[in-house]
Every structure is written in structure tokens, then in C-alpha cells.
Design a protein around this motif. Sequence first.
Motif, PDB file in Angstrom:
ATOM      1  N   LEU A   1       0.835  -1.193   0.000  1.00  8.13           N
ATOM      2  CA  LEU A   1       0.000   0.000   0.000  1.00  8.13           C
ATOM      3  C   LEU A   1       0.871   1.244   0.000  1.00  8.13           C
ATOM      4  N   GLU A   2       0.671   2.098  -1.010  1.00  8.25           N
ATOM      5  CA  GLU A   2       1.411   3.355  -1.084  1.00  8.25           C
ATOM      6  C   GLU A   2       0.457   4.509  -0.781  1.00  8.25           C
TER       7      GLU A   2
ATOM      8  N   LYS B   1     -12.593   5.498  -0.475  1.00 10.63           N
ATOM      9  CA  LYS B   1     -12.189   4.676  -1.626  1.00 10.63           C
ATOM     10  C   LYS B   1     -11.942   5.496  -2.880  1.00 10.63           C
TER      11      LYS B   1
ATOM     12  N   PRO C   1      -5.752   9.508  -1.250  1.00  8.40           N
ATOM     13  CA  PRO C   1      -4.673   8.990  -2.099  1.00  8.40           C
ATOM     14  C   PRO C   1      -3.924   7.787  -1.509  1.00  8.40           C
ATOM     15  N   PHE C   2      -4.488   6.614  -1.777  1.00  8.16           N
ATOM     16  CA  PHE C   2      -3.849   5.328  -1.483  1.00  8.16           C
ATOM     17  C   PHE C   2      -3.818   4.543  -2.789  1.00  8.16           C
ATOM     18  N   TRP C   3      -2.767   3.760  -2.970  1.00 11.31           N
ATOM     19  CA  TRP C   3      -2.704   2.888  -4.150  1.00 11.31           C
ATOM     20  C   TRP C   3      -2.244   1.504  -3.723  1.00 11.31           C
ATOM     21  N   LYS C   4      -2.913   0.478  -4.285  1.00 12.42           N
ATOM     22  CA  LYS C   4      -2.578  -0.912  -3.940  1.00 12.42           C
ATOM     23  C   LYS C   4      -1.786  -1.543  -5.073  1.00 12.42           C
ATOM     24  N   ARG C   5      -0.732  -2.252  -4.711  1.00 13.42           N
ATOM     25  CA  ARG C   5       0.035  -3.028  -5.675  1.00 13.42           C
ATOM     26  C   ARG C   5       0.036  -4.457  -5.157  1.00 13.42           C
TER      27      ARG C   5
ATOM     28  N   TRP D   1      -0.439  -3.112 -10.361  1.00  9.55           N
ATOM     29  CA  TRP D   1      -1.185  -2.082  -9.650  1.00  9.55           C
ATOM     30  C   TRP D   1      -2.671  -2.384  -9.796  1.00  9.55           C
ATOM     31  N   VAL D   2      -3.403  -2.222  -8.716  1.00  9.37           N
ATOM     32  CA  VAL D   2      -4.844  -2.469  -8.753  1.00  9.37           C
ATOM     33  C   VAL D   2      -5.529  -1.318  -9.476  1.00  9.37           C
ATOM     34  N   ASP D   3      -6.410  -1.654 -10.414  1.00 13.15           N
ATOM     35  CA  ASP D   3      -7.164  -0.634 -11.141  1.00 13.15           C
ATOM     36  C   ASP D   3      -8.320  -0.110 -10.295  1.00 13.15           C
ATOM     37  N   ALA D   4      -8.589   1.184 -10.431  1.00 14.05           N
ATOM     38  CA  ALA D   4      -9.761   1.756  -9.761  1.00 14.05           C
ATOM     39  C   ALA D   4     -11.013   1.153 -10.383  1.00 14.05           C
TER      40      ALA D   4
END
Lengths: 150, 83
Positions: free
Chosen positions: A50-51, A117, A121-125, A134-137
Motif C-alpha cells: 500500500l502506497e 475509496k 490517495p492510497f494505491w494498492k500493488r 497495480w490495482v485498477d480503480a
Amino acid sequence: MSVSVQEADFDVGAEIAALTAGDPRAGAVASFVGLVRDVNDGAGVSEMALEHYPGMTEKALEAIVAEAKARWDIYAVRVIHRVGRLLPCDRIVFVAVSSAHRGEAFAACEFIMDYLKTRAPFWKREVTPAGARWVDARETDDDAAARWEK
Amino acid sequence: MVKILYFASLREKLGTSGESLELPAGVADVGGLLAALAARGGEWESLAAVRNLKSAVNQEMARSHTPVKDGDEVAFFPPVTGG
């Protein structure tokens, strides 16, 4: 501190207890716990990273909490989102809301999750057998957030 | 100078998490800055083609017409996927 972005795990029971400690007005607490699943979009997920955007993420979460407090008669709110490396079954996000009655607590809790959600600003890899991706929105997340704008 | 930050897949694609840049002449908003970055060519060109690219100015969500001035912190990133 109503909002935390942290690597460490959290204790759901302790968080809920702290939320209402010494507040006899609170007749209801609604909470949500998000967990890391071992499958996503048809692929096995063995781990996740998680970034976030330090500084902005906390501000965005505070703004979401402030908006929930403006919309509903709620008392205390707690939001915890983990970052860094997580494994299936790990807790990833926690939202809890106290209020006099359940209706406001349920609605505010769901609203905070829907906005988190799409606006924080969080991004999942995630790591799958085919490699990391990377997980798509999801559009369904946008739809879920949009219904609060009606 | 403006501080520019890149996150997630964008950071990986561009091979950098950020940079400091003298605001190019005539650039006054997020859209203008994005166009100036894309004009570098190579991987930077793809910046303008990212579907649903998001931006923030001074840690507030921004849009293409959001003003950018000297001293600002501008961030570019893909749609968020937390929770």
C-alpha cells in the motif's frame, strides 16, 4: 487523533472502546473493517503493498470525516488505514462512528468508506502468480460515492 | 520553482518520485504543466495519455484548470485504490 495512516496493525475492540469511553450520549457505534483478500480480478494474491501520499492522505481523510460530521449528528469518528506490506487476512482499513442512534452511525460509516475509496490517495500493488500489478480503480467505487451527492 | 510528485504506477513508469522545476513560461495551471511535461517526449508523452489521471495542488485535489504558481507542490497520480 481521529485519523491515522500507519504500518502497524490495530485492535478493533480497543479502538471501539476508546471511541465511546466517557461519552454517555453515544447509544450506537457502527464500524467497518476491510481485509486483504487472497484473490482479486481472477488472480491469486499472495501479498499487497500500500502506497500513500504523506501529508495529503491525512488531510483528505480529515476532510472526509469533517464532511460526515457536517451531514450527520455523530459524535466520535476513528479512521485507520494501513500502508506498507500486507498479507491476505490482514486488516487494512478501519472506520468507526458513534452517535445517539444507529441510523446516523451506519450512514456516516458507509459514507466515510465510500469517500475514502475514491478521494483518499492510497494505491494498492498486489503480487500474483503472473507478477506484481497495480490495482485498477473500479467504476463501482465511483458509483458508490456518487450516490451521496444526490 | 514548483515541486512535482509522481505516485504509484506513474512513479514506476517515469522512473522518478518527483522533481523540482522552474515553471515554464506561459504555464499557469495543471493542464499547462502537464502539457509541458508531456512535451519532453519518451515516457513523458504517456503522462498525457493516462486514463483518468488525477492531480493535486498543495495537497488538495485539482483539475486541469487549477492554477499553479511558483512555490506550489503539484502531484500527479492514477485513480486511487485504497480501502
